[in-house]
Design an enzyme around this catalytic site. Structure first.
Site, short mmCIF file in Angstrom:
data_model
loop_
_atom_site.label_atom_id
_atom_site.label_comp_id
_atom_site.label_asym_id
_atom_site.label_seq_id
_atom_site.Cartn_x
_atom_site.Cartn_y
_atom_site.Cartn_z
N ARG A 44 0.82 -1.19 0.00
CA ARG A 44 0.00 0.00 0.00
C ARG A 44 0.86 1.25 0.00
O ARG A 44 0.37 2.36 -0.17
CB ARG A 44 -0.85 0.02 1.29
CG ARG A 44 -1.90 -1.06 1.31
CD ARG A 44 -2.49 -1.21 2.71
NE ARG A 44 -2.51 -2.61 3.05
CZ ARG A 44 -2.87 -3.07 4.24
NH1 ARG A 44 -3.24 -2.24 5.20
NH2 ARG A 44 -2.86 -4.35 4.48
N GLY A 45 2.16 1.04 0.16
CA GLY A 45 3.08 2.17 0.38
C GLY A 45 3.20 3.15 -0.76
O GLY A 45 3.56 4.32 -0.54
N ASP A 100 7.43 2.51 -3.01
CA ASP A 100 7.75 3.53 -2.01
C ASP A 100 9.25 3.53 -1.71
O ASP A 100 9.88 4.57 -1.67
CB ASP A 100 6.92 3.33 -0.73
CG ASP A 100 6.94 1.90 -0.21
OD1 ASP A 100 7.63 1.02 -0.79
OD2 ASP A 100 6.25 1.64 0.80
N ASP A 103 14.68 -1.62 -0.83
CA ASP A 103 15.53 -1.94 0.32
C ASP A 103 16.49 -3.06 -0.08
O ASP A 103 17.53 -2.79 -0.67
CB ASP A 103 14.58 -2.33 1.46
CG ASP A 103 15.25 -2.49 2.81
OD1 ASP A 103 16.18 -1.73 3.11
OD2 ASP A 103 14.85 -3.39 3.57
N LYS A 131 17.46 2.64 -0.70
CA LYS A 131 18.39 2.39 0.41
C LYS A 131 19.46 1.43 -0.09
O LYS A 131 19.41 0.23 0.20
CB LYS A 131 17.59 1.72 1.54
CG LYS A 131 17.61 2.43 2.88
CD LYS A 131 17.08 1.49 3.95
CE LYS A 131 15.73 1.91 4.46
NZ LYS A 131 15.26 1.06 5.58
N VAL A 153 12.41 4.24 7.84
CA VAL A 153 11.62 5.46 7.66
C VAL A 153 10.13 5.16 7.58
O VAL A 153 9.72 4.06 7.21
CB VAL A 153 12.06 6.22 6.38
CG1 VAL A 153 13.46 6.77 6.54
CG2 VAL A 153 11.97 5.33 5.15
N ASP A 159 5.10 2.58 6.26
CA ASP A 159 4.53 2.24 7.57
C ASP A 159 5.52 1.54 8.49
O ASP A 159 6.56 1.03 8.06
CB ASP A 159 3.34 1.30 7.38
CG ASP A 159 3.77 -0.11 6.99
OD1 ASP A 159 4.53 -0.23 6.00
OD2 ASP A 159 3.39 -1.08 7.68
P1 IMP Z 1 12.73 -5.04 -0.37
O1 IMP Z 1 12.06 -6.20 -1.03
O2 IMP Z 1 13.65 -5.48 0.73
O3 IMP Z 1 13.42 -4.13 -1.35
O4 IMP Z 1 11.63 -4.28 0.40
C1 IMP Z 1 10.82 -3.36 -0.17
C2 IMP Z 1 9.64 -3.10 0.72
O5 IMP Z 1 9.98 -3.16 2.10
C3 IMP Z 1 9.10 -1.72 0.50
O6 IMP Z 1 8.12 -1.72 -0.49
C4 IMP Z 1 8.54 -1.37 1.85
O7 IMP Z 1 7.19 -1.79 1.92
C5 IMP Z 1 9.36 -2.13 2.83
N1 IMP Z 1 10.40 -1.30 3.47
C6 IMP Z 1 11.72 -1.37 3.30
N2 IMP Z 1 12.38 -0.45 4.03
C7 IMP Z 1 11.43 0.23 4.68
C8 IMP Z 1 11.47 1.36 5.59
O8 IMP Z 1 12.52 1.93 5.95
N3 IMP Z 1 10.26 1.79 6.05
C9 IMP Z 1 9.08 1.23 5.67
N4 IMP Z 1 9.01 0.20 4.82
C10 IMP Z 1 10.16 -0.29 4.34
MG MG Z 2 6.12 -1.97 -0.17
#
Ligand code: IMP
Ligand code: MG
Length: 180
Positions: A44-45, A100, A103, A131, A153, A159
């Site tokens: 939902r971000g 959003d 990561d 990030k 964040v 969230d």
């Molecule tokens: P990834 O698959 O590890 O790249 O994660 C991506 C998802 O993790 C994003 O769409 C966010 O929903 C969540 N996420 C990663 N870091 C943060 C943060 O610092 N705050 C909030 N949500 C995060």
């Molecule tokens: Mg997300």
């Protein structure tokens, strides 16, 4: 400032200004490619970011949404589960994923794969935040709003356990509110 926020990282106005710039660059690129993208917002971000970004697209873009992952607390599980799929076929389409934050990169890696498997012509990614220090797969968004340090964040859609999404800025939570 919200009582749970330690500091504001990116002010509302700075986000708006960056969305305007991103909208311009994205429009130029897709115009040059003579393609109108289907924007796919990851729930939902991405909602506040996507709502702001689309105002600045000079394209005949369409949009849809997917919900693909559960994220427990501040730890990325890397498990991709489709909670809500797209409503229409993406065969031959140019997809612009709207995130959003990128990561570990696992979410965009998995969703991109999924879309190419479903016959997408191209898949690009636009993210409000990046990030890079947390990356564990070889992925990078094509369009990035802001690069940030390794801090958890919230706000502008992001969230912590479903809270704080409605804050109009991107902020860092007070340490005592979560355990890493
Ligand atoms: P990834 O698959 O590890 O790249 O994660 C991506 C998802 O993790 C994003 O769409 C966010 O929903 C969540 N996420 C990663 N870091 C943060 C943060 O610092 N705050 C909030 N949500 C995060
Ligand atoms: Mg997300």
């Amino acid at each position: 400032m919200n009582q749970y926020i330690k500091k504001v990282l990116i002010e509302e106005e700075a986000i708006y200004a960056r969305c305007r710039e991103l909208g311009k660059v994205i429009s130029q690129d897709y115009k040059a490619a003579q393609a109108d993208p289907l924007l796919v917002g990851l729930l939902r971000g991405s909602i506040p970011f996507m709502a702001e970004l689309i105002k600045h697209l000079e394209l005949d873009a369409q949009y849809d949404f997917m919900d693909v992952t559960s994220y427990a607390g501040t730890m990325s599980t890397g498990d991709i589960k489709i909670i809500k799929d797209l409503d229409t076929s993406i065969e031959g389409l140019d997809i612009l994923l709207v995130e959003d934050i990128v990561d570990t990169g696992k979410t965009i890696e998995s969703v991109k794969k999924l879309m190419y498997n479903k016959g997408a012509h191209s898949v690009k990614v636009v993210t409000l935040l990046d990030k890079p220090s947390r990356r564990i797969v070889n992925e990078k968004a094509d369009y990035i709003g802001f690069e940030i340090e390794n801090e958890f964040v919230v706000g502008f859609g992001m969230d912590f356990n479903q809270h704080y999404r409605c804050l109009p800025y991107v902020g860092v939570l007070k340490d005592e509110l979560y355990q890493d």
